[in-house]
Design a protein around this motif. Structure first.
Motif, PDB file in Angstrom:
ATOM      1  N   ARG A 100      47.933 -20.432  33.715  1.00 37.58           N
ATOM      2  CA  ARG A 100      48.823 -21.592  33.861  1.00 37.58           C
ATOM      3  C   ARG A 100      50.217 -21.160  34.311  1.00 37.58           C
ATOM      4  NH1 ARG A 100      48.005 -26.452  31.526  1.00 37.58           N
ATOM      5  NH2 ARG A 100      50.171 -26.568  30.886  1.00 37.58           N
ATOM      6  N   ASP A 101      50.670 -19.996  33.850  1.00 35.36           N
ATOM      7  CA  ASP A 101      52.006 -19.508  34.180  1.00 35.36           C
ATOM      8  C   ASP A 101      52.162 -19.176  35.661  1.00 35.36           C
ATOM      9  OD1 ASP A 101      54.672 -18.608  33.226  1.00 35.36           O
ATOM     10  OD2 ASP A 101      53.965 -16.645  33.919  1.00 35.36           O
ATOM     11  N   THR A 102      51.053 -18.911  36.353  1.00 35.21           N
ATOM     12  CA  THR A 102      51.148 -18.583  37.776  1.00 35.21           C
ATOM     13  C   THR A 102      51.463 -19.805  38.628  1.00 35.21           C
ATOM     14  OG1 THR A 102      48.781 -18.865  38.141  1.00 35.21           O
ATOM     15  CG2 THR A 102      49.558 -16.635  37.577  1.00 35.21           C
ATOM     16  N   GLY A 103      51.377 -20.990  38.053  1.00 34.94           N
ATOM     17  CA  GLY A 103      51.740 -22.195  38.780  1.00 34.94           C
ATOM     18  C   GLY A 103      50.575 -22.971  39.355  1.00 34.94           C
ATOM     19  N   LEU A 104      49.371 -22.585  39.034  1.00 32.48           N
ATOM     20  CA  LEU A 104      48.217 -23.369  39.499  1.00 32.48           C
ATOM     21  C   LEU A 104      48.223 -24.731  38.816  1.00 32.48           C
ATOM     22  CD1 LEU A 104      45.325 -20.745  39.423  1.00 32.48           C
ATOM     23  CD2 LEU A 104      46.460 -21.679  41.427  1.00 32.48           C
ATOM     24  N   ASN A 105      47.700 -25.739  39.511  1.00 30.68           N
ATOM     25  CA  ASN A 105      47.637 -27.055  38.880  1.00 30.68           C
ATOM     26  C   ASN A 105      46.617 -27.024  37.753  1.00 30.68           C
ATOM     27  OD1 ASN A 105      45.014 -27.844  39.841  1.00 30.68           O
ATOM     28  ND2 ASN A 105      45.929 -28.391  41.803  1.00 30.68           N
ATOM     29  N   ALA A 106      46.698 -27.994  36.860  1.00 32.05           N
ATOM     30  CA  ALA A 106      45.914 -27.985  35.627  1.00 32.05           C
ATOM     31  C   ALA A 106      44.409 -27.932  35.875  1.00 32.05           C
ATOM     32  CB  ALA A 106      46.261 -29.213  34.787  1.00 32.05           C
ATOM     33  N   VAL A 107      43.950 -28.639  36.894  1.00 33.80           N
ATOM     34  CA  VAL A 107      42.513 -28.647  37.181  1.00 33.80           C
ATOM     35  C   VAL A 107      42.059 -27.253  37.615  1.00 33.80           C
ATOM     36  CG1 VAL A 107      40.745 -29.571  38.721  1.00 33.80           C
ATOM     37  CG2 VAL A 107      42.486 -31.087  37.766  1.00 33.80           C
ATOM     38  N   LEU A 108      42.816 -26.618  38.486  1.00 33.72           N
ATOM     39  CA  LEU A 108      42.429 -25.286  38.953  1.00 33.72           C
ATOM     40  C   LEU A 108      42.492 -24.245  37.848  1.00 33.72           C
ATOM     41  CD1 LEU A 108      43.810 -24.897  42.564  1.00 33.72           C
ATOM     42  CD2 LEU A 108      41.458 -24.855  41.791  1.00 33.72           C
ATOM     43  N   VAL A 109      43.412 -24.398  36.911  1.00 42.00           N
ATOM     44  CA  VAL A 109      43.467 -23.472  35.778  1.00 42.00           C
ATOM     45  C   VAL A 109      42.128 -23.476  35.058  1.00 42.00           C
ATOM     46  CG1 VAL A 109      44.491 -23.088  33.506  1.00 42.00           C
ATOM     47  CG2 VAL A 109      45.960 -23.576  35.455  1.00 42.00           C
ATOM     48  N   TRP A 110      41.621 -24.672  34.774  1.00 39.86           N
ATOM     49  CA  TRP A 110      40.356 -24.774  34.042  1.00 39.86           C
ATOM     50  C   TRP A 110      39.170 -24.377  34.898  1.00 39.86           C
ATOM     51  CZ3 TRP A 110      40.507 -24.390  29.153  1.00 39.86           C
ATOM     52  CH2 TRP A 110      41.648 -24.812  28.474  1.00 39.86           C
ATOM     53  N   VAL A 111      39.236 -24.615  36.214  1.00 33.26           N
ATOM     54  CA  VAL A 111      38.164 -24.183  37.114  1.00 33.26           C
ATOM     55  C   VAL A 111      38.102 -22.653  37.150  1.00 33.26           C
ATOM     56  CG1 VAL A 111      37.454 -24.097  39.542  1.00 33.26           C
ATOM     57  CG2 VAL A 111      38.130 -26.270  38.523  1.00 33.26           C
ATOM     58  N   VAL A 112      39.257 -22.013  37.305  1.00 32.41           N
ATOM     59  CA  VAL A 112      39.300 -20.546  37.324  1.00 32.41           C
ATOM     60  C   VAL A 112      38.783 -19.984  36.012  1.00 32.41           C
ATOM     61  CG1 VAL A 112      40.879 -18.569  37.342  1.00 32.41           C
ATOM     62  CG2 VAL A 112      41.135 -20.377  39.040  1.00 32.41           C
ATOM     63  N   PHE A 113      39.217 -20.575  34.908  1.00 31.81           N
ATOM     64  CA  PHE A 113      38.787 -20.107  33.591  1.00 31.81           C
ATOM     65  C   PHE A 113      37.277 -20.291  33.409  1.00 31.81           C
ATOM     66  CE2 PHE A 113      38.275 -20.918  28.959  1.00 31.81           C
ATOM     67  CZ  PHE A 113      38.584 -19.643  28.529  1.00 31.81           C
ATOM     68  N   ALA A 114      36.748 -21.443  33.811  1.00 29.18           N
ATOM     69  CA  ALA A 114      35.307 -21.703  33.679  1.00 29.18           C
ATOM     70  C   ALA A 114      34.492 -20.746  34.548  1.00 29.18           C
ATOM     71  CB  ALA A 114      35.000 -23.155  34.054  1.00 29.18           C
ATOM     72  N   ILE A 115      34.944 -20.498  35.762  1.00 29.21           N
ATOM     73  CA  ILE A 115      34.246 -19.551  36.639  1.00 29.21           C
ATOM     74  C   ILE A 115      34.246 -18.163  36.027  1.00 29.21           C
ATOM     75  CG2 ILE A 115      34.390 -18.354  38.864  1.00 29.21           C
ATOM     76  CD1 ILE A 115      35.295 -21.054  40.061  1.00 29.21           C
ATOM     77  N   ASP A 116      35.359 -17.772  35.431  1.00 26.86           N
ATOM     78  CA  ASP A 116      35.449 -16.465  34.781  1.00 26.86           C
ATOM     79  C   ASP A 116      34.434 -16.350  33.647  1.00 26.86           C
ATOM     80  OD1 ASP A 116      36.333 -13.927  34.053  1.00 26.86           O
ATOM     81  OD2 ASP A 116      38.001 -14.695  32.862  1.00 26.86           O
ATOM     82  N   ILE A 117      34.398 -17.343  32.784  1.00 22.98           N
ATOM     83  CA  ILE A 117      33.468 -17.313  31.647  1.00 22.98           C
ATOM     84  C   ILE A 117      32.012 -17.360  32.136  1.00 22.98           C
ATOM     85  CG2 ILE A 117      32.699 -18.571  29.590  1.00 22.98           C
ATOM     86  CD1 ILE A 117      35.383 -17.163  29.240  1.00 22.98           C
ATOM     87  N   LEU A 118      31.705 -18.253  33.074  1.00 20.89           N
ATOM     88  CA  LEU A 118      30.335 -18.375  33.579  1.00 20.89           C
ATOM     89  C   LEU A 118      29.861 -17.110  34.282  1.00 20.89           C
ATOM     90  CD1 LEU A 118      30.268 -22.055  34.868  1.00 20.89           C
ATOM     91  CD2 LEU A 118      29.076 -21.096  32.882  1.00 20.89           C
ATOM     92  N   SER A 119      30.756 -16.473  35.045  1.00 19.07           N
ATOM     93  CA  SER A 119      30.337 -15.248  35.729  1.00 19.07           C
ATOM     94  C   SER A 119      30.059 -14.137  34.723  1.00 19.07           C
ATOM     95  CB  SER A 119      31.385 -14.809  36.747  1.00 19.07           C
ATOM     96  OG  SER A 119      32.535 -14.310  36.098  1.00 19.07           O
ATOM     97  N   ASP A 120      30.779 -14.135  33.609  1.00 17.34           N
ATOM     98  CA  ASP A 120      30.512 -13.138  32.565  1.00 17.34           C
ATOM     99  C   ASP A 120      29.177 -13.407  31.880  1.00 17.34           C
ATOM    100  OD1 ASP A 120      32.848 -11.783  33.047  1.00 17.34           O
ATOM    101  OD2 ASP A 120      33.989 -12.809  31.480  1.00 17.34           O
ATOM    102  N   ILE A 121      28.848 -14.668  31.685  1.00 16.40           N
ATOM    103  CA  ILE A 121      27.604 -15.016  30.992  1.00 16.40           C
ATOM    104  C   ILE A 121      26.392 -14.848  31.903  1.00 16.40           C
ATOM    105  CG2 ILE A 121      26.316 -16.931  29.971  1.00 16.40           C
ATOM    106  CD1 ILE A 121      29.017 -17.997  28.944  1.00 16.40           C
ATOM    107  N   ILE A 122      26.496 -15.355  33.126  1.00 19.65           N
ATOM    108  CA  ILE A 122      25.343 -15.383  34.034  1.00 19.65           C
ATOM    109  C   ILE A 122      25.111 -14.051  34.734  1.00 19.65           C
ATOM    110  CG2 ILE A 122      24.430 -16.428  36.142  1.00 19.65           C
ATOM    111  CD1 ILE A 122      25.882 -19.012  35.279  1.00 19.65           C
ATOM    112  N   GLY A 123      26.136 -13.516  35.332  1.00 18.97           N
ATOM    113  CA  GLY A 123      25.948 -12.313  36.153  1.00 18.97           C
ATOM    114  C   GLY A 123      26.626 -11.104  35.582  1.00 18.97           C
ATOM    115  N   SER A 124      26.204 -10.675  34.429  1.00 17.05           N
ATOM    116  CA  SER A 124      26.907  -9.604  33.742  1.00 17.05           C
ATOM    117  C   SER A 124      26.900  -8.278  34.503  1.00 17.05           C
ATOM    118  CB  SER A 124      26.333  -9.405  32.343  1.00 17.05           C
ATOM    119  OG  SER A 124      24.975  -9.050  32.437  1.00 17.05           O
ATOM    120  N   ASN A 125      25.952  -8.051  35.380  1.00 17.06           N
ATOM    121  CA  ASN A 125      25.917  -6.788  36.113  1.00 17.06           C
ATOM    122  C   ASN A 125      25.899  -6.978  37.625  1.00 17.06           C
ATOM    123  OD1 ASN A 125      25.870  -5.202  33.805  1.00 17.06           O
ATOM    124  ND2 ASN A 125      23.662  -5.448  33.585  1.00 17.06           N
TER     125      ASN A 125
END
Length: 158
Positions: A100-125
Motif C-alpha cells: 500500500r505504501d508504494t502508492g498502488l490503488n486499493a484494488v491492485l494492492v489486494w490483487v498483488v497480495f492475492a496473486i502472491d499468496i495463490l502462487s505460493d499455494i499453487i505453484g510452490s516449485n
C-alpha cells in the motif's frame, strides 16, 4: 526507523491491513526474521542431533519417527509451530501495508497480495511462482508513493 521501532510496529499493527509500512519498517523485519529463522534452523538441527535422531534403516514411517522423538524435541517443535502461527498474521499485514505504501490503488494492492499468496499455494516449485515472487520483490523495494500518480494503477488516479 530503527530495528527496535520496526519490531514494536510489527506487533502493534498485528491486524492492521489498511495502513502503510515504510521500506525501513518492512526490511528491518525481514532482516530480523531471517536472522531468527537461521538461528531456529541451527538450534533445531542441534536438538535433533542431541536427541539421537538418525535415519531409520526401515522405510520412513511417520509413526516410527514420532515414537523416536524425545520429549524436549517435541516441546521444541510444538513451540515452533505456535510461534509460526503467531507471526503469520502480522507478517501478512506488514506485506500488505508495504505494498500500500508504494502508492498502488486499493484494488491492485489486494490483487498483488492475492496473486502472491495463490502462487505460493499453487505453484510452490514452478517458474510462475519464481516470476511472481520476483515481481512482488520489485514492488516491495519501490519507495513510498512511487506509483501514486501512475495512470490506472496509482491511488491518486481514478
Amino acid at each position: 526507523m530503527t530495528m527496535g521501532a520496526s519490531f514494536k510496529s510489527f506487533w502493534k499493527n498485528y491486524f492492521n491491513f489498511t495502513g502503510t509500512a515504510t521500506r525501513a519498517e518492512y526490511w528491518w523485519m525481514v532482516l530480523l526474521g531471517s536472522v531468527l529463522a537461521l538461528l531456529w534452523v541451527v538450534a533445531t538441527i542441534f536438538l535433533a542431533i542431541f536427541a539421537g535422531l538418525a535415519p531409520a534403516d526401515e522405510k520412513l514411517n511417520i509413526w516410527h519417527w514420532l515414537t523416536t522423538l524425545s520429549g524436549g524435541l517435541i516441546v521444541w517443535l510444538v513451540v515452533s509451530g505456535l510461534v509460526f502461527l503467531a507471526i503469520i498474521i502480522p507478517s501478512l499485514s506488514l506485506e500488505v501495508r508495504r505494498i500500500r505504501d508504494t502508492g498502488l490503488n486499493a484494488v491492485l494492492v489486494w490483487v498483488v497480495f492475492a496473486i502472491d499468496i495463490l502462487s505460493d499455494i499453487i505453484g510452490s516449485n514452478g517458474l510462475l511462482n519464481d516470476i511472481v515472487s520476483l515481481l512482488i520483490l520489485l514492488v516491495l523495494v519501490f519507495p513510498t508513493d512511487k506509483f501514486a500518480n501512475v495512470r490506472m494503477i496509482g491511488k491518486n488516479q481514478r
